[in-house]
Design a protein around this motif. Sequence first.
Motif, short mmCIF file in Angstrom:
data_model
loop_
_atom_site.label_atom_id
_atom_site.label_comp_id
_atom_site.label_asym_id
_atom_site.label_seq_id
_atom_site.Cartn_x
_atom_site.Cartn_y
_atom_site.Cartn_z
N VAL A 1 0.84 -1.20 0.00
CA VAL A 1 0.00 0.00 0.00
C VAL A 1 0.88 1.25 0.00
O VAL A 1 0.60 2.22 -0.72
CB VAL A 1 -0.94 0.00 1.23
N ILE A 2 1.94 1.23 0.78
CA ILE A 2 2.87 2.36 0.84
C ILE A 2 3.53 2.56 -0.53
O ILE A 2 3.66 3.70 -1.00
CB ILE A 2 3.95 2.13 1.93
N TRP A 3 3.94 1.46 -1.16
CA TRP A 3 4.55 1.57 -2.49
C TRP A 3 3.56 2.13 -3.51
O TRP A 3 3.94 2.92 -4.39
CB TRP A 3 5.07 0.21 -2.96
N ASP A 4 2.29 1.73 -3.42
CA ASP A 4 1.27 2.26 -4.34
C ASP A 4 1.09 3.76 -4.15
O ASP A 4 1.01 4.52 -5.12
CB ASP A 4 -0.07 1.54 -4.15
N SER B 1 7.84 12.57 -2.21
CA SER B 1 6.85 11.52 -2.45
C SER B 1 6.89 10.46 -1.36
O SER B 1 5.85 9.99 -0.91
CB SER B 1 7.09 10.87 -3.81
N ALA B 2 8.09 10.09 -0.93
CA ALA B 2 8.22 9.10 0.15
C ALA B 2 7.63 9.64 1.45
O ALA B 2 6.94 8.93 2.16
CB ALA B 2 9.68 8.72 0.34
N ALA B 3 7.90 10.91 1.74
CA ALA B 3 7.37 11.52 2.98
C ALA B 3 5.84 11.55 2.96
O ALA B 3 5.20 11.25 3.97
CB ALA B 3 7.92 12.93 3.15
N LYS B 4 5.26 11.88 1.82
CA LYS B 4 3.80 11.91 1.72
C LYS B 4 3.20 10.51 1.88
O LYS B 4 2.16 10.35 2.51
CB LYS B 4 3.37 12.48 0.36
N SER B 5 3.85 9.50 1.31
CA SER B 5 3.30 8.15 1.39
C SER B 5 3.48 7.52 2.77
O SER B 5 2.73 6.62 3.13
CB SER B 5 3.92 7.26 0.32
N MET B 6 4.45 8.00 3.56
CA MET B 6 4.69 7.45 4.90
C MET B 6 3.98 8.23 6.00
O MET B 6 4.04 7.83 7.16
CB MET B 6 6.20 7.47 5.22
N ARG B 7 3.32 9.32 5.65
CA ARG B 7 2.69 10.18 6.65
C ARG B 7 1.74 9.38 7.54
O ARG B 7 0.90 8.63 7.07
CB ARG B 7 1.92 11.30 5.95
N GLY B 8 1.94 9.51 8.85
CA GLY B 8 1.09 8.81 9.82
C GLY B 8 1.55 7.40 10.14
O GLY B 8 0.91 6.71 10.92
N LYS B 9 2.64 6.95 9.56
CA LYS B 9 3.15 5.60 9.80
C LYS B 9 4.53 5.70 10.44
O LYS B 9 5.23 6.68 10.29
CB LYS B 9 3.30 4.84 8.48
N ALA C 1 4.10 5.59 -5.60
CA ALA C 1 4.03 5.69 -7.06
C ALA C 1 3.05 6.77 -7.49
O ALA C 1 3.32 7.55 -8.42
CB ALA C 1 3.63 4.35 -7.66
N GLU C 2 1.90 6.84 -6.81
CA GLU C 2 0.90 7.88 -7.10
C GLU C 2 1.48 9.28 -6.90
O GLU C 2 1.34 10.14 -7.77
CB GLU C 2 -0.30 7.74 -6.16
N HIS C 3 2.10 9.50 -5.76
CA HIS C 3 2.67 10.81 -5.45
C HIS C 3 3.80 11.15 -6.41
O HIS C 3 3.91 12.30 -6.86
CB HIS C 3 3.17 10.86 -4.01
N LEU C 4 4.62 10.18 -6.74
CA LEU C 4 5.76 10.41 -7.63
C LEU C 4 5.28 10.82 -9.02
O LEU C 4 5.80 11.76 -9.61
CB LEU C 4 6.63 9.17 -7.70
N GLN C 5 4.27 10.15 -9.51
CA GLN C 5 3.77 10.45 -10.86
C GLN C 5 2.91 11.70 -10.92
O GLN C 5 2.60 12.17 -12.00
CB GLN C 5 3.02 9.24 -11.40
N SER C 6 2.56 12.24 -9.77
CA SER C 6 1.76 13.47 -9.76
C SER C 6 2.61 14.70 -10.08
O SER C 6 2.07 15.75 -10.42
CB SER C 6 1.07 13.66 -8.41
N PHE C 7 3.94 14.58 -9.99
CA PHE C 7 4.82 15.70 -10.33
C PHE C 7 4.96 15.79 -11.85
O PHE C 7 5.18 14.78 -12.53
CB PHE C 7 6.20 15.51 -9.69
N LYS C 8 4.86 16.99 -12.38
CA LYS C 8 4.92 17.19 -13.83
C LYS C 8 6.29 16.86 -14.42
O LYS C 8 6.39 16.49 -15.58
CB LYS C 8 4.54 18.62 -14.19
N ALA C 9 7.35 17.00 -13.64
CA ALA C 9 8.70 16.75 -14.13
C ALA C 9 8.97 15.26 -14.35
O ALA C 9 9.86 14.90 -15.12
CB ALA C 9 9.73 17.31 -13.15
N ILE C 10 8.20 14.38 -13.71
CA ILE C 10 8.39 12.94 -13.86
C ILE C 10 7.62 12.46 -15.09
O ILE C 10 6.41 12.52 -15.14
CB ILE C 10 7.90 12.18 -12.59
#
Length: 104
Positions: free
Chosen positions: A5-8, A52-60, A11-20
Amino acid sequence: MDLAVIWDKFAEHLQSFKAIEDYEMKKIAGIPFIYVKASCAKEEIEEIIKKSAAKSMRGKRLHSETVYVRPQANHFVYRHRFYVPQEKMFCCGNLCVDCIRLRG
């Protein structure tokens, strides 16, 4: 805690950046590698990965580690992993010097 779930989320957060432009995750010998194609400098990619990693780990209770490996064709290759901190989270009753009860 399911790291899939964290990896998913990552990936979502990483692909939300326009530069990626493109992102792919491969596990080789059990080690996760991410292949990132971007329209920006390597330092900016690393900052995006960190955000992106920080956003996906928030609260964990997790940490992440990212290590640059090599460039490959139009991609940058990173070894990236999420891991649980190696510290005691409960009292075992053995009067350990690093007991959770002794924290301030």
